[in-house]
Write an enzyme that holds these catalytic residues in place. Structure first.
Site, PDB file in Angstrom:
ATOM      1  N   HIS A 591       0.827  -1.210   0.000  1.00 40.55           N
ATOM      2  CA  HIS A 591       0.000   0.000   0.000  1.00 40.55           C
ATOM      3  C   HIS A 591       0.859   1.257   0.000  1.00 40.55           C
ATOM      4  CE1 HIS A 591      -4.227  -1.461   1.349  1.00 40.55           C
ATOM      5  NE2 HIS A 591      -4.077  -1.450   0.055  1.00 40.55           N
ATOM      6  N   CYS A 898      -5.336  -1.993 -15.809  1.00 36.67           N
ATOM      7  CA  CYS A 898      -5.680  -1.043 -14.749  1.00 36.67           C
ATOM      8  C   CYS A 898      -4.856  -1.276 -13.485  1.00 36.67           C
ATOM      9  CB  CYS A 898      -7.172  -1.100 -14.422  1.00 36.67           C
ATOM     10  SG  CYS A 898      -7.749  -2.689 -13.803  1.00 36.67           S
TER      11      CYS A 898
END
Length: 964
Positions: A591, A898
């Protein structure tokens, strides 16, 4: 944000009294479906507490917090009384702005009103407005406001002449979105004008979006061919709006401390530019009011200022360097101060000290509202440290001067700066509650209460960060952190420890550490996608309990070095000062790495504990493209790196200037470049950065932001924002993608040993088809005739797709929506292997390379040791992409990327060579991805793809590509 529409305005109203006017306002709110009939009593109750007269014939009646349950949805209604209404405080009112608000959404409307209150003729104009449009135009067109704040300052820039400083100041204004490339180009042709005291000035009006003032100062003051250089001011001129900035500049030149400007920090410079006298006394206080300085607390603050014997000035530490009179209600409201921001009061002369103390006391008392402090802690307790801290391996060899260290490339870019090694604060506390300081002692019930209070404060902090988050990825992950705070298993584990006599601190961290270790070892993802996120949330609550503070980074540019970094830490980064990010642990798809890319910060991760032995201010070169750092580089190597950095900056400037061109290779092959969004609020930003559409809208943000499933109206309104901002560009919306790895509080999922392989994505949505149907209906209604691409996540084969597609077809026949395509996200290897059967029925594929990589390689992308090996350029992943593209093109379907691989400079030519039709990347990467495309041809792209597919490992792929 609320916006005024014609249906919100009622003209030509008449009232026999102010009570009658209030009744009409309540009726208008009820007729608009905003409130229940009983809200009339709320308006009268609020007026009994104090007048809502704002000034200039305008009153803003609204209810009290006790009546918020009567609000059905947030909104406003405007009632014009041409003959006027005698208000109960003696003022005459011509316009009521009646408000129904269950949160603070209405504050944006009120802040818009403050600009009109300075207009002497506004009372007459609101009384005589002859149309709803004229009234809205009067209230909604704000005065152009010049910008000057910390984000427009460029301090201690490594420049060798005043021209470089001028360009740096102009570039800072462009980064702050005040100007475009035309302005920067105009500045490059100018000869700076000498102001005296070693200060220089450049200005231009071309390409100005918002008038602004920037200042660039050198690392050290120097003397050039035409004299001393302490700094260069850059003015973005627009009409007369920038005149105020020139006035502030003239005030600064009269300051006796002006020659020390090159050594001053941002706070000092803003204080000087605000006009604060060197003889004035100042006082700072944090605003704690939940909704900031809206009308009622602002009025009490103004009353306090008027009671003092000296004039009081006030400004925001975090905002523009604008000092206003604390005795002016319109000026104070116009500051737009929010909870957590710092008010700086200034006064001069005899009586200044007690006057400032009175102002601070007034703010701390809450200004008539109940407030809660940010830090419930009373200092750092003594005793045993249970929170696991970063440790530097004592036996690790030191890093030699001018030595290179290779790690994982996580976010592209080059940075040259001194390091700041951030180590987690020491959370010192006793294990047993009886050993706590007296103020924190107590039985299990008391410890439980302390933990709940700390959790609530942590939630406030997270919501503040979410509110100012830059980029959808940041807000999305922080929203997930906020959900973690309510995990019942965590709290029950902590409460159990408290029942055994543990302190709240020890019990909480033991619960966090146990759960995080289980994730690290067993890949258990019940709470979040990775242990780092869980520890990040745990440290936040523990910091509140212990009163611990994070170390303060330097005021100048630096490269942040840390063991690992949590998403909330990334969200707090000052992107104007942080030049790069270097971590000992983590991988390219963690993250923190994803967020670094979203914020445009070069990053290298997984470099090992040796980097924690670096000393603060050690110079390093960080290469986020190659995954390499150079420690204490030689002068020759640094010069080469600085030259390359300037070339990269030039490339970025050129890329941004060409951002609106179509995505094409150098020989004309069309590759659409779209943006990944985690929130519809960033759609306009995507368009401004040149995105040709939205290639991935993560719709779960909307579901995470509500305590229950958002209804049809809420979803339509949210999706419409994106369609309106895109102005006809296509939008790919991924349907709700949650599950055990991203739980929703109102949609419980049974515990799973590995929720990444469990009930999530389309699998979960199909268990409650009514929720999926509402979302699909909302998307179709919001789209209308505009291009909508619906994408289903976590599809493993054709059966799941057919079930979901049947709902779309039925709704489309009912609603009659126009340009709609339906596709799937290729993130499970089985979907790629079955691409031929899927391609026969879908309209498109979008490949989510993040999940496809971890599923293909069986490596959790958040794993502490293995995540750096989860590389999307692994030949196995590339072969699955190749199979998907070939199957799609055989049926005339298009394929997009994506995942994060789409913005990797090394991967872009490979993906083009494999035949992908679209690249969807983070908003900030769009211009550079288009630039990379222009630098390749179909021939070179196919050569890169062939080379990559022939390699045995991902590292071999990268080595081979670098050699081409």
């Amino acid at each position: 944000m609320l916006t005024l529409q014609s249906r919100d305005v009622a003209l030509g109203c008449q009232a026999t009294s102010w009570q009658d006017a209030l009744d009409q306002a309540a009726a208008a709110l009820h007729e608009g479906g905003l409130v229940e009939p009983g809200y009339r009593d709320a308006l009268h109750a609020r007026e009994a507490q104090g007048s809502t007269f704002l000034g200039s014939a305008i009153a803003i009646p609204h209810g009290t917090p006790a009546h918020r349950e009567q609000i059905q949805r947030t909104g406003v209604r405007l009632l014009q009384f041409p003959a006027g209404v005698e208000w109960h405080d003696g003022n005459r009112v011509h316009l009521l702005v009646a408000i129904a608000a269950s949160s603070d959404e209405h504050l944006d409307v009120l802040r818009q009103l403050t600009h009109v209150l300075d207009d002497e003729d506004v009372a007459e104009r609101v009384a005589t407005a002859e149309s709803a449009e004229a009234m809205i135009a009067l209230l909604s067109k704000p005065k152009v406001k010049a910008r000057l704040d910390a984000d427009t300052l460029c301090l201690r820039f490594p420049a060798r002449d005043r021209f470089e400083l001028a360009l740096a100041a102009a570039a800072r204004l462009r980064q702050a979105d005040c100007v475009d490339s035309a302005f920067v180009a105009a500045i490059t042709t100018q000869e700076p004008v000498e102001l005296g005291h070693g200060l220089w000035l450049v200005s231009a009006a071309a390409g100005v979006r918002q008038p602004a003032l920037s200042l660039a100062t050198p690392e050290r003051a120097f003397t050039g061919p035409r004299g001393a250089v302490n700094g260069v001011f850059c003015v973005a001129a627009q009409g007369e709006a920038h005149f105020e900035l020139l006035t502030r500049l003239a005030t600064l030149l009269d300051d006796e401390r002006v020659e020390t400007l090159a050594d001053a920090g941002a706070d000092d410079i803003l204080a000087r530019l605000s006009g604060e006298s060197s003889h004035a006394e100042t006082a700072r206080v944090t605003l704690l009011n939940a909704h900031g300085l809206h009308a009622r607390p602002a009025k009490l603050l103004v009353q306090a200022a008027r009671e003092q014997s000296v004039a009081i000035l006030v400004r925001l530490q975090e905002g523009a360097a604008e000092t206003v009179s604390a005795a002016s209600l319109t000026k104070v409201i116009g500051l737009g101060a929010r909870r957590g921001q710092t008010l700086i009061f200034t006064a001069e002369g005899e009586g200044a000290t007690p006057a400032l103390a009175a102002m601070v006391a007034a703010v701390e008392s809450g200004l008539g509202e109940s407030v809660r402090p940010f830090d419930e802690g009373s200092g750092v307790a003594r005793g045993q440290t249970l929170a696991r801290q970063s440790r530097v391996t004592e036996s690790a060899p030191p890093l030699d001067d001018d030595s290179a260290l290779t790690a994982t490339a996580a976010s592209p870019g080059l940075a040259i700066a001194p390091v700041f090694v951030m180590r987690a604060p020491s959370f010192d506390y006793p294990e047993r509650a009886r050993d706590l300081p007296s103020a924190r002692q107590g039985d299990a019930a008391r410890q439980r209460e302390r933990l709940i209070e700390a959790r609530d404060e942590a939630r406030v902090q997270l919501n503040t960060l979410i509110g100012r988050a830059k980029g959808g990825d940041v807000a999305e992950i922080l929203s997930m952190h906020a959900e973690m705070l309510d995990d019942p298993e965590l709290h029950e584990a902590a409460f159990e420890g408290m029942r055994e006599g543990w302190s709240a601190e020890a019990a909480w961290w033991n619960a966090i550490d146990t759960a995080a270790r289980a994730q690290e070892v067993l890949a258990d993802r019940l709470l979040a996608e990775r242990a780092a996120d869980l520890r990040d949330v745990g440290r936040r609550v523990l910091g509140v309990l212990c009163g611990a503070k994070m170390p303060t980074p330097p005021a100048g540019p630096y490269i942040l070095v840390t063991d690992d970094i949590g998403p909330s830490d990334v969200a707090r980064l000052d992107t104007e000062q942080v030049r790069g990010l270097l971590t000992a642990r983590g991988g390219a798809t963690s993250h923190s790495a994803i967020l670094a890319r979203a914020l445009g910060i070069p990053a290298v991760v997984g470099a090992g504990e040796r980097v924690l032995a670096l000393a603060n201010d050690d110079q390093i070169i960080l290469d986020g493209d190659l995954g390499r750092i150079i420690v204490r580089p030689s002068r020759e190597r640094r010069d080469r790196a600085e030259l390359r950095l300037k070339e990269l900056e030039q490339l970025r400037r050129e890329a941004y200037g060409l951002r609106f061109e179509e995505g094409r290779t150098g020989d004309g092959q069309r590759i659409e470049v779209a943006a990944n969004l985690g929130n519809t609020a960033h759609a306009a930003d995507a368009v401004e950065n040149g995105a040709e559409g939205v290639g991935l809208l993560r719709t779960e943000f909307l579901f995470m932001a509500h305590p229950d499933v958002p209804d049809l109206q809420t979803q339509v309104a949210e999706y419409s924002r994106a369609f309106e901002a895109l102005d006809g560009r296509p939008l790919v919306a991924r349907t709700l993608d949650v599950g055990g790895d991203k739980p929703l509080p109102y949609w419980p999922v049974p515990a799973e040993d590995n929720p990444f392989l469990g009930l999530r994505g389309i699998r979960l949505a199909l268990t409650r088809p009514e929720v999926l149907e509402t979302q699909l209906r909302a998307l179709l209604i919001a789209a209308g005739a505009r291009p909508l691409r619906i994408m289903f996540p976590m599809v493993k084969d054709i059966d799941e797709y057919r079930q979901a597609r049947a709902i779309v077809d039925r709704l489309q026949a009912e609603i009659g929506a126009g340009d709609v395509q339906v596709g799937v996200m290729i993130e499970i290897p089985s979907a790629a292997l079955l691409a031929p059967s899927l391609a026969a029925e879908v309209d498109f594929f979008s490949i989510g390379t993040n999940d496809l990589t971890q599923y293909t390689l069986a490596i959790d992308r958040g794993h502490a040791e293995l995540s750096s090996q989860a590389d999307g350029l692994h030949p196995a992943v590339l072969r699955l992409i190749q199979m998907t593209v070939e199957a799609a093109h055989a049926h005339g379907r298009w394929v997009g990327i994506c995942g994060e691989l789409g913005s990797d400079p090394a991967a872009i030519p490979v993906l083009v060579g494999l035949g992908v039709d679209e690249l969807s990347v983070s908003v900030r990467q769009v211009p550079m991805v288009k630039a990379h495309l222009r630098g390749i041809t179909q021939e070179t792209a196919k050569r890169h793809a062939t080379t990559a597919l022939s390699q045995p490992t991902s590292q071999a792929v990268r080595d081979a590509l670098e050699a081409l």
